[in-house]
Design an enzyme around this catalytic site. Structure first.
Site, PDB file in Angstrom:
ATOM      1  N   LYS A 118       5.610  24.545  11.747  1.00 45.65           N
ATOM      2  CA  LYS A 118       5.220  25.830  11.159  1.00 45.65           C
ATOM      3  C   LYS A 118       3.706  25.937  11.194  1.00 45.65           C
ATOM      4  CE  LYS A 118       5.939  28.464   6.874  1.00 45.65           C
ATOM      5  NZ  LYS A 118       6.483  28.389   5.498  1.00 45.65           N
ATOM      6  N   HIS A 120       1.869  28.401   9.719  1.00 46.46           N
ATOM      7  CA  HIS A 120       1.312  29.188   8.629  1.00 46.46           C
ATOM      8  C   HIS A 120       1.841  28.623   7.307  1.00 46.46           C
ATOM      9  CE1 HIS A 120       5.239  30.973   9.553  1.00 46.46           C
ATOM     10  NE2 HIS A 120       5.286  31.327   8.278  1.00 46.46           N
TER      11      HIS A 120
END
Length: 233
Positions: A118, A120
């Site tokens: 991921k 963010h």
């Protein structure tokens, strides 16, 4: 061939009922033609998930007691976190952590990974309890070749965790290409003999078939065991 506990027979019956355990003819990734197959992805309803997670928790608790007893019998060591590899391992690890607390008084965290990092928010590939500096137990379903569980071990180590053991849904008890069983190979990665436990083994399935008079399936399983089974297990 092997004595079955109540939680094992219940799991076999439930897995067969939902189609997660089947007997027939199946080609494995290794190329071997197997007389049985487990698809843990079909364990997808509340009652069956409860049955499986209860079996995981009981297997873990029993192995922990064996390792801490005066008998000197090898078993799982104490750990801090259960790690469930994405995707199937995620609900299994979460529910097992819950049932370890509720039914056995064993309090541990759980974590899992993402297939893709991921970029963010909190970022990274790991979710749940931080594994850095912690003793981690990897939970897997059926480790035929060991590739997936080795990947899970590598992911935990990469994040700073110490993998101290593993627990499986099924140990196929097969000899690998190196002449060792997959469990023996994984035990070598996580601390030695007794560090990999399993709810079920192939011998348990053979015993269940024998008890229930499944003659044709039993014959196929015994032939497969004779060809690929770990004879000194």
């Amino acid at each position: 061939m092997s004595t079955l506990q109540a939680y094992q027979t219940t799991l076999i019956a439930r897995a067969m009922e939902v189609g997660a355990l089947q007997f027939g003819t199946f080609t494995l990734k290794s190329g071997r033609i197997s007389p049985y197959f487990i698809n843990a992805g079909l364990i997808a309803d509340g009652p069956t998930l409860d049955t499986l997670s209860s079996a995981y928790a009981t297997t873990i608790a029993t192995s922990l007691k064996e390792a801490s007893s005066a008998s000197g019998q090898p078993g799982l060591p104490e750990f801090d976190i259960i790690f469930g590899p994405a995707y199937k391992g995620i609900p299994f690890a979460a529910c097992t952590a819950l049932l370890l607390h509720r039914d056995h008084g064993i309090d541990v965290g759980f974590a899992y990974d993402r297939k893709e990092a991921k970029d963010h928010g909190e970022g990274g590939v790991m979710v749940g309890a931080p594994v850095k500096g912690k003793r981690v137990l990897v939970l897997d379903d059926v480790a035929t070749s060991g590739k997936a569980i080795r990947g899970a071990i590598d992911n935990v180590i990469r994040e700073g965790g110490n993998v101290v053991g593993a627990v499986l849904l099924l140990d196929r008890e097969e000899v690998g290409r190196e002449g060792k069983s997959m469990v023996e190979e994984v035990e070598g990665l996580v601390g030695g003999v007794g560090r990999v436990s399993a709810i079920l083994k192939m011998r348990h399935l053979i015993s269940w078939l024998e008890t229930h008079g499944k003659t044709d399936e039993l014959k196929s399983m015994q032939l497969y065991w004779d060809q690929y089974g770990v004879k000194d297990a």
